[in-house]
Write an enzyme that holds these catalytic residues in place. Structure first.
Site, PDB file in Angstrom:
ATOM      1  N   ASN A   1       0.823  -1.202   0.000  1.00 23.24           N
ATOM      2  CA  ASN A   1       0.000   0.000   0.000  1.00 23.24           C
ATOM      3  C   ASN A   1       0.863   1.261   0.000  1.00 23.24           C
ATOM      4  OD1 ASN A   1      -2.344   1.612   0.126  1.00 23.24           O
ATOM      5  ND2 ASN A   1      -3.344   0.158   1.494  1.00 23.24           N
TER       6      ASN A   1
ATOM      7  N   HIS B   1      23.746   1.097  12.294  1.00 19.96           N
ATOM      8  CA  HIS B   1      24.867   2.023  12.474  1.00 19.96           C
ATOM      9  C   HIS B   1      25.544   1.706  13.801  1.00 19.96           C
ATOM     10  CE1 HIS B   1      23.385   4.447   9.128  1.00 19.96           C
ATOM     11  NE2 HIS B   1      22.179   4.254   9.633  1.00 19.96           N
TER      12      HIS B   1
ATOM     13  N   GLY C   1      -1.053  -1.140   8.934  1.00 20.17           N
ATOM     14  CA  GLY C   1      -0.561   0.201   8.655  1.00 20.17           C
ATOM     15  C   GLY C   1       0.448   0.679   9.684  1.00 20.17           C
TER      16      GLY C   1
ATOM     17  N   THR D   1      10.992  -5.982  16.505  1.00 20.21           N
ATOM     18  CA  THR D   1      12.423  -5.924  16.824  1.00 20.21           C
ATOM     19  C   THR D   1      13.070  -7.305  16.860  1.00 20.21           C
ATOM     20  OG1 THR D   1      11.980  -5.986  19.200  1.00 20.21           O
ATOM     21  CG2 THR D   1      12.138  -3.804  18.160  1.00 20.21           C
TER      22      THR D   1
ATOM     23  N   ARG E   1       4.763  -7.984  20.437  1.00 20.33           N
ATOM     24  CA  ARG E   1       4.714  -9.196  21.255  1.00 20.33           C
ATOM     25  C   ARG E   1       3.596 -10.080  20.722  1.00 20.33           C
ATOM     26  NH1 ARG E   1       6.139  -5.319  25.093  1.00 20.33           N
ATOM     27  NH2 ARG E   1       7.990  -5.885  26.274  1.00 20.33           N
TER      28      ARG E   1
END
Length: 147
Positions: free
Chosen positions: A47, A77, A104, A127, A142
């Site tokens: 989208n 980085h 979204g 993550t 989670r």
């Protein structure tokens, strides 16, 4: 390319990306670093406003649904100030399995794999790896239940 120029949009996507499966639709605007490190399977929908920073490989499976404003971020980085000031950059690949739905505004961080048939709720920040067939939400994302 205007939305009504579907053939032109597909030609441009095929020229830009590493590979693009049949029946896949990418809505503009779409942003990427290189393009050639991005592989998208068949019948996938991306989208508006997707950001795919493909410093290294981003692999998206078949039948994936990517909501508006999703970010797929492979760059990393250094945490140390000097190397960061020197503009050092590396990356970790992202893999998204078949039939995944990213709601979204989802952000997928470097090095993450998301298993097939998983749903990630809107606004979540992924993550860590997610297994197949789960619903994950939140920041950090989670698992809230099996699907």
């Amino acid at each position: 390319i205007p939305p009504e120029d579907e053939p032109g949009r597909e030609l441009m996507s095929r020229a830009l990306l590493g590979s693009l499966g049949e029946g896949t639709l990418i809505r503009s605007p779409f942003y990427c670093d290189y393009g050639f490190n991005l592989r998208i399977g068949a019948r996938t929908f991306v989208n508006f406003g997707c950001v795919a920073l493909d410093v290294c490989a981003i692999t998206i499976g078949n039948d994936v649904q990517i909501g508006p404003g999703v970010q797929l971020l492979t760059p990393t980085h250094p945490l140390e100030a000097e190397p960061r000031r020197a503009k050092l950059e590396s990356g970790k690949p992202i893999h998204i399995g078949d039939n995944v739905w990213l709601g979204g505004g989802v952000m997928v961080c470097p090095g993450v794999s998301i298993g097939a048939n998983t749903v990630v709720g809107a606004g979540s920040v992924v993550t860590r790896d997610l297994p197949a067939g789960v619903l994950a939400v939140g920041n950090p994302a989670r698992i809230v239940r099996q699907l």
